[in-house]
Scaffold this motif. Structure first.
Motif, short mmCIF file in Angstrom:
data_model
loop_
_atom_site.label_atom_id
_atom_site.label_comp_id
_atom_site.label_asym_id
_atom_site.label_seq_id
_atom_site.Cartn_x
_atom_site.Cartn_y
_atom_site.Cartn_z
N TYR A 58 -3.30 3.89 -21.41
CA TYR A 58 -2.38 4.06 -20.28
C TYR A 58 -0.93 4.07 -20.76
CZ TYR A 58 0.43 2.47 -16.31
OH TYR A 58 1.40 2.34 -15.37
N ASN A 59 -0.58 3.19 -21.71
CA ASN A 59 0.79 3.11 -22.20
C ASN A 59 1.18 4.28 -23.09
OD1 ASN A 59 1.54 0.77 -20.88
ND2 ASN A 59 0.78 -0.54 -22.52
N HIS A 60 0.21 4.90 -23.77
CA HIS A 60 0.53 5.92 -24.76
C HIS A 60 0.27 7.35 -24.29
CE1 HIS A 60 1.53 3.17 -27.95
NE2 HIS A 60 0.45 2.45 -27.66
N THR A 61 -0.08 7.54 -23.05
CA THR A 61 -0.36 8.89 -22.60
C THR A 61 0.50 9.26 -21.40
OG1 THR A 61 -2.11 10.42 -22.01
CG2 THR A 61 -2.23 8.28 -21.01
N SER A 62 0.75 10.53 -21.27
CA SER A 62 1.49 11.02 -20.12
C SER A 62 0.69 12.07 -19.35
CB SER A 62 2.82 11.63 -20.57
OG SER A 62 2.58 12.73 -21.42
N GLU A 63 -0.49 12.39 -19.82
CA GLU A 63 -1.32 13.38 -19.14
C GLU A 63 -1.99 12.74 -17.93
OE1 GLU A 63 -3.99 15.24 -21.84
OE2 GLU A 63 -2.47 15.41 -23.38
N ASP A 64 -2.17 13.53 -16.89
CA ASP A 64 -2.69 12.98 -15.63
C ASP A 64 -4.12 12.49 -15.74
OD1 ASP A 64 -0.34 13.44 -14.32
OD2 ASP A 64 -0.91 15.43 -13.64
N ILE A 65 -5.00 13.25 -16.38
CA ILE A 65 -6.41 12.87 -16.41
C ILE A 65 -6.63 11.62 -17.26
CG2 ILE A 65 -7.04 14.38 -18.33
CD1 ILE A 65 -9.19 13.69 -15.23
N SER A 66 -5.93 11.50 -18.37
CA SER A 66 -6.06 10.30 -19.21
C SER A 66 -5.52 9.08 -18.48
CB SER A 66 -5.31 10.47 -20.52
OG SER A 66 -5.84 11.55 -21.25
N PHE A 67 -4.45 9.26 -17.73
CA PHE A 67 -3.87 8.18 -16.94
C PHE A 67 -4.86 7.68 -15.90
CE2 PHE A 67 -1.59 7.07 -13.01
CZ PHE A 67 -0.89 5.97 -13.45
N VAL A 68 -5.47 8.60 -15.17
CA VAL A 68 -6.43 8.23 -14.13
C VAL A 68 -7.65 7.55 -14.73
CG1 VAL A 68 -7.97 9.14 -12.35
CG2 VAL A 68 -5.64 9.99 -12.52
N LEU A 69 -8.16 8.09 -15.83
CA LEU A 69 -9.33 7.49 -16.47
C LEU A 69 -9.03 6.09 -17.01
CD1 LEU A 69 -10.87 10.52 -18.36
CD2 LEU A 69 -11.79 9.36 -16.36
N ALA A 70 -7.86 5.90 -17.57
CA ALA A 70 -7.49 4.59 -18.10
C ALA A 70 -7.36 3.57 -16.97
CB ALA A 70 -6.20 4.68 -18.89
N VAL A 71 -6.73 3.96 -15.87
CA VAL A 71 -6.57 3.04 -14.74
C VAL A 71 -7.92 2.69 -14.13
CG1 VAL A 71 -5.65 2.85 -12.40
CG2 VAL A 71 -4.21 3.73 -14.23
N LEU A 72 -8.77 3.69 -13.92
CA LEU A 72 -10.09 3.42 -13.35
C LEU A 72 -10.94 2.55 -14.26
CD1 LEU A 72 -11.00 6.85 -11.72
CD2 LEU A 72 -10.34 4.72 -10.58
N THR A 73 -10.89 2.81 -15.55
CA THR A 73 -11.65 1.99 -16.50
C THR A 73 -11.16 0.55 -16.49
OG1 THR A 73 -12.00 3.92 -17.92
CG2 THR A 73 -12.32 1.77 -18.91
N GLY A 74 -9.86 0.35 -16.48
CA GLY A 74 -9.31 -1.00 -16.43
C GLY A 74 -9.69 -1.74 -15.16
N LEU A 75 -9.64 -1.05 -14.01
CA LEU A 75 -10.01 -1.69 -12.75
C LEU A 75 -11.49 -2.03 -12.69
CD1 LEU A 75 -7.89 0.30 -10.15
CD2 LEU A 75 -7.63 -2.07 -10.85
N ILE A 76 -12.33 -1.13 -13.17
CA ILE A 76 -13.77 -1.40 -13.18
C ILE A 76 -14.08 -2.59 -14.06
CG2 ILE A 76 -15.98 -0.48 -13.97
CD1 ILE A 76 -15.01 2.26 -12.93
N CYS A 77 -13.46 -2.67 -15.24
CA CYS A 77 -13.69 -3.81 -16.13
C CYS A 77 -13.16 -5.10 -15.51
CB CYS A 77 -13.04 -3.57 -17.48
SG CYS A 77 -13.89 -2.35 -18.46
N LEU A 78 -12.04 -5.03 -14.80
CA LEU A 78 -11.50 -6.20 -14.14
C LEU A 78 -12.48 -6.73 -13.09
CD1 LEU A 78 -9.02 -8.10 -13.60
CD2 LEU A 78 -8.41 -6.45 -11.84
N PHE A 79 -12.96 -5.86 -12.22
CA PHE A 79 -13.88 -6.28 -11.17
C PHE A 79 -15.22 -6.74 -11.74
CE2 PHE A 79 -11.34 -3.33 -8.33
CZ PHE A 79 -10.63 -4.37 -7.76
N TRP A 80 -15.71 -6.04 -12.74
CA TRP A 80 -16.98 -6.40 -13.35
C TRP A 80 -16.88 -7.76 -14.05
CZ3 TRP A 80 -19.54 -3.33 -17.90
CH2 TRP A 80 -20.83 -3.77 -18.10
N GLY A 81 -15.79 -7.97 -14.75
CA GLY A 81 -15.58 -9.25 -15.42
C GLY A 81 -15.44 -10.39 -14.43
N PHE A 82 -14.78 -10.12 -13.31
CA PHE A 82 -14.65 -11.15 -12.28
C PHE A 82 -16.01 -11.47 -11.66
CE2 PHE A 82 -13.74 -12.58 -7.93
CZ PHE A 82 -12.91 -13.65 -8.21
#
Length: 73
Positions: free
Chosen positions: A19-43
């Protein structure tokens, strides 16, 4: 069971780095979704005492940065 937490932490940290190293839209969306899924799954996989500490920490964090506590209206 402890390895699940390490895997989720590694995946979410990698998502934050992408997320910090990319400016492309699809990589941004995938990184955010992956982070949120891991957050909820870990919780969801965490023991109830850890979940309680996380929720209490979020309430304290919200109270610390809420506009009402800074005198803004």
């Amino acid at each position: 069971m402890q390895s699940v937490y390490i895997i989720l932490l590694t995946v979410s940290a990698t998502a934050v780095l992408i997320y910090n190293h990319t400016s492309e839209d699809i990589s941004f969306v995938l990184a955010v979704l992956t982070g949120l899924i891991c957050l909820f799954w870990g919780f969801a996989c965490a023991p109830w005492l850890v979940q309680l500490l996380i929720v209490l920490g979020l309430f304290c964090f919200y109270r610390l940065y809420s506009p009402d506590s800074q005198g803004l209206s």
